[in-house]
Scaffold this active site. Structure first.
Site, PDB file in Angstrom:
ATOM      1  N   GLN A  74       0.844  -1.204   0.000  1.00  0.00           N
ATOM      2  CA  GLN A  74       0.000   0.000   0.000  1.00  0.00           C
ATOM      3  C   GLN A  74       0.878   1.251   0.000  1.00  0.00           C
ATOM      4  OE1 GLN A  74      -2.070   1.555   3.560  1.00  0.00           O
ATOM      5  NE2 GLN A  74      -3.985   1.174   2.452  1.00  0.00           N
ATOM      6  N   CYS A 104      -6.550   7.044   5.332  1.00  0.00           N
ATOM      7  CA  CYS A 104      -5.836   7.343   6.574  1.00  0.00           C
ATOM      8  C   CYS A 104      -6.301   8.686   7.151  1.00  0.00           C
ATOM      9  CB  CYS A 104      -4.327   7.370   6.321  1.00  0.00           C
ATOM     10  SG  CYS A 104      -3.418   7.715   7.823  1.00  0.00           S
TER      11      CYS A 104
HETATM   12  C1  LIG Z   1      -2.857   0.719  14.319  1.00  0.00           C
HETATM   13  C2  LIG Z   1      -3.600   0.904  13.032  1.00  0.00           C
HETATM   14  C3  LIG Z   1      -2.884   1.216  11.885  1.00  0.00           C
HETATM   15  C4  LIG Z   1      -3.556   1.392  10.669  1.00  0.00           C
HETATM   16  N1  LIG Z   1      -2.831   1.646   9.543  1.00  0.00           N
HETATM   17  C5  LIG Z   1      -3.462   1.698   8.347  1.00  0.00           C
HETATM   18  C6  LIG Z   1      -2.707   1.839   7.150  1.00  0.00           C
HETATM   19  O1  LIG Z   1      -1.486   1.916   7.143  1.00  0.00           O
HETATM   20  N2  LIG Z   1      -3.392   1.882   5.976  1.00  0.00           N
HETATM   21  C7  LIG Z   1      -4.769   1.806   5.938  1.00  0.00           C
HETATM   22  O2  LIG Z   1      -5.345   1.843   4.854  1.00  0.00           O
HETATM   23  N3  LIG Z   1      -5.487   1.689   7.056  1.00  0.00           N
HETATM   24  C8  LIG Z   1      -4.871   1.618   8.253  1.00  0.00           C
HETATM   25  N4  LIG Z   1      -5.603   1.433   9.393  1.00  0.00           N
HETATM   26  C9  LIG Z   1      -7.057   1.298   9.293  1.00  0.00           C
HETATM   27  C10 LIG Z   1      -7.481  -0.167   9.179  1.00  0.00           C
HETATM   28  O3  LIG Z   1      -7.013  -0.726   7.971  1.00  0.00           O
HETATM   29  C11 LIG Z   1      -9.004  -0.295   9.253  1.00  0.00           C
HETATM   30  O4  LIG Z   1      -9.549   0.461   8.201  1.00  0.00           O
HETATM   31  C12 LIG Z   1      -9.572   0.196  10.569  1.00  0.00           C
HETATM   32  O5  LIG Z   1      -8.821  -0.267  11.666  1.00  0.00           O
HETATM   33  C13 LIG Z   1     -11.030  -0.227  10.734  1.00  0.00           C
HETATM   34  O6  LIG Z   1     -11.142  -1.629  10.731  1.00  0.00           O
HETATM   35  P1  LIG Z   1     -11.325  -2.490  12.099  1.00  0.00           P
HETATM   36  O7  LIG Z   1     -12.522  -1.923  12.818  1.00  0.00           O
HETATM   37  O8  LIG Z   1     -11.526  -3.888  11.628  1.00  0.00           O
HETATM   38  O9  LIG Z   1     -10.080  -2.300  12.900  1.00  0.00           O
HETATM   39  C14 LIG Z   1      -4.966   1.285  10.612  1.00  0.00           C
HETATM   40  C15 LIG Z   1      -5.665   0.992  11.785  1.00  0.00           C
HETATM   41  C16 LIG Z   1      -5.006   0.797  12.976  1.00  0.00           C
HETATM   42  C17 LIG Z   1      -5.806   0.459  14.214  1.00  0.00           C
END
Ligand SMILES: Cc1cc2nc3c(=O)[nH]c(=O)nc-3n(C[C@H](O)[C@H](O)[C@H](O)COP(=O)(O)O)c2cc1C
Length: 338
Positions: A74, A104
Site C-alpha cells: 500500500q 488514513c
Molecule cells: C494501528 C492501526 C494502523 C492502521 N494503519 C493503516 C494503514 O497503514 N493503511 C490503511 O489503509 N489503514 C490503516 N488502518 C485502518 C485499518 O485498515 C481499518 O480500516 C480500521 O482499523 C477499521 O477496521 P477495524 O474496525 O476492523 O479495525 C490502521 C488501523 C489501525 C488500528
C-alpha cells in the site's frame, strides 16, 4: 458459502482479508494471518516518496519476493507523478497488487493532502488513479472512508471515479474522516456503493465476530471483508470466520495449546525478522495482545506484562512469555468470537 473474490487475475483463497495496519501488519503478522486463512494481506503503508524508502523504518516495510502470493503493498501520497513512480518501484520489487491509501485519518498524512484528505478533491483522486494505472500493469486497489466529513459522505462519487479509472477493487471503512475511530462503523454507505458498483467492493470497520461478518456480507452484498483490530492477538479468527461462512456452523475454539504454539511461533518469527535494535520492542506489542486475548479477564495483569517487558534478551522474553501463557487460567472463549 463464500463467493470467490477476484482481484485482477488473482482468485483469493478467501474473501476475508487482513486490513493494512501500519506498525502491526509486518511480514511475521501477515504470514501468521495467511496461515490461518486470510485471503489477502497487505504490507504496511509506505510513503510514495521513494527517496524515503532507504530509511530503516521504510526498508523493513518493503515486500519481499518470497512472500505468499498475491503480494500486496500500500502506498500513500498526494502527487500523481510521485505516486506513479512509487507504483513502478513496487512493481519492480515483486508487488502483485497495489493498494492506494485514501482512508488514513492521521493529521500528519492529511495535512499533506494525502490519505483520507484526498476524498475532498475528486479531480485529484482521478489524476492520481489515472497516473498510477497508466504507469504499471498491476491490479490497483483503493481504500477509502465513507467521506471526509459527515455532511459530505462522497464515497459514491469516489467509487464511481475509481471504477471509471480501472481500479480492480475498492475497500471502504464505514466511517468518515471526521469520525476517526469514534462511534460504530456504518454499512449503509457501503451498501449504496455496492449497489452501483461493477467492481469488487470490500467492507471494513468493526467486524468483530463471525456473526458480524455474515451479517455485513448479507446486508451490504459486498464481495469481501477486511478485518483490522480484532485480529490482534487473535490471528485464528480468520479460520473461525471462514468456517462459519462456509458451513454456517460455529467452529470449536482453537485449543489453547494450539493458540499458545501460534503465539510463540509468531514472537519467534519477529525475533528472527527484525534487527536487534527493534525485535524485542516489536514483539512486546504482539505478545501483550496474545496475553490479552487469551486472558479470561480480557486485560492481562500488568505485573505479568511488566515481568516480560524487563526481559533483556529475545530468549528470556520468549521464555517469560511462554511461562505467562502456560500460567493463564483455562480457556473461556470471549464473546467477541462467539
Ligand atoms: C494501528 C492501526 C494502523 C492502521 N494503519 C493503516 C494503514 O497503514 N493503511 C490503511 O489503509 N489503514 C490503516 N488502518 C485502518 C485499518 O485498515 C481499518 O480500516 C480500521 O482499523 C477499521 O477496521 P477495524 O474496525 O476492523 O479495525 C490502521 C488501523 C489501525 C488500528
Amino acid at each position: 458459502m463464500q463467493k470467490p473474490l477476484h482481484i485482477g487475475p488473482y482468485r483469493l483463497s478467501s474473501n476475508i482479508l487482513l486490513a493494512p495496519m501500519a506498525g502491526l501488519t509486518d511480514r511475521p503478522y501477515r504470514d501468521i494471518c495467511r496461515s490461518f486463512g486470510a485471503g489477502l494481506t497487505t504490507a504496511e503503508m509506505i510513503a510514495s516518496d521513494v527517496s524515503l524508502w532507504k530509511s530503516k523504518k521504510s526498508s523493513t516495510r518493503l515486500i519481499s519476493a518470497d512472500e505468499a502470493e498475491p503480494r500486496c503493498a500500500q502506498i500513500v501520497g498526494t502527487d500523481p507523478y510521485t505516486m506513479a513512480e512509487a507504483a513502478r518501484r513496487c512493481a519492480d520489487q515483486g508487488v502483485q497488487i497495489l493498494d492506494i491509501n485514501m482512508g488514513c485519518p492521521a493529521k500528519k498524512i492529511c495535512s499533506k493532502a494525502a490519505g483520507s484528505a484526498l476524498m475532498q478533491y475528486p479531480k485529484r483522486v482521478e489524476a492520481i488513479l489515472a497516473s498510477i494505472i497508466t504507469a504499471v500493469d498491476l491490479p490497483i486497489t483503493l481504500k477509502i472512508r465513507t467521506g471526509w466529513a459527515n455532511k459530505n459522505k462522497n464515497a459514491l462519487e469516489i467509487a464511481h471515479i475509481a471504477e471509471e479509472s480501472g481500479i480492480a477493487a475498492l475497500s471502504i471503512h464505514g466511517r468518515s474522516r471526521e469520525e476517526g475511530f469514534m462511534g460504530h462503523a456504518e454499512y449503509e454507505t457501503i451498501r449504496a456503493v455496492k449497489r452501483q458498483a461493477h467492481i469488487p467492493i470490500i467492507a471494513n470497520g468493526d467486524i468483530m465476530t463471525m456473526q458480524d461478518a455474515a451479517f455485513i456480507l448479507k446486508y451490504t452484498q459486498v464481495d469481501g471483508l477486511l478485518l483490522g483490530r480484532i485480529t490482534k492477538g487473535r490471528p485464528w479468527i480468520f479460520e473461525e470466520i471462514n468456517h462459519y461462512l462456509n458451513t454456517n456452523k460455529v467452529k470449536a475454539p482453537l485449543p489453547r495449546a494450539k493458540q499458545i504454539n501460534a503465539a510463540i511461533e509468531h514472537v519467534s518469527t519477529i525475533h528472527r525478522h527484525y534487527n536487534p535494535a527493534l525485535r524485542m520492542a516489536v514483539a512486546r506489542k504482539h505478545l501483550a495482545c496474545y496475553l490479552n486475548t487469551m486472558s479470561t479477564q480480557h486485560t492481562v495483569n500488568k505485573e505479568i506484562l511488566k515481568n516480560i517487558f524487563i526481559a533483556k534478551t529475545p530468549s528470556e522474553q520468549l521464555e517469560k512469555f511462554s511461562q505467562a501463557l502456560e500460567d493463564l487460567p483455562p480457556i473461556s472463549q470471549k464473546p467477541a468470537t462467539q
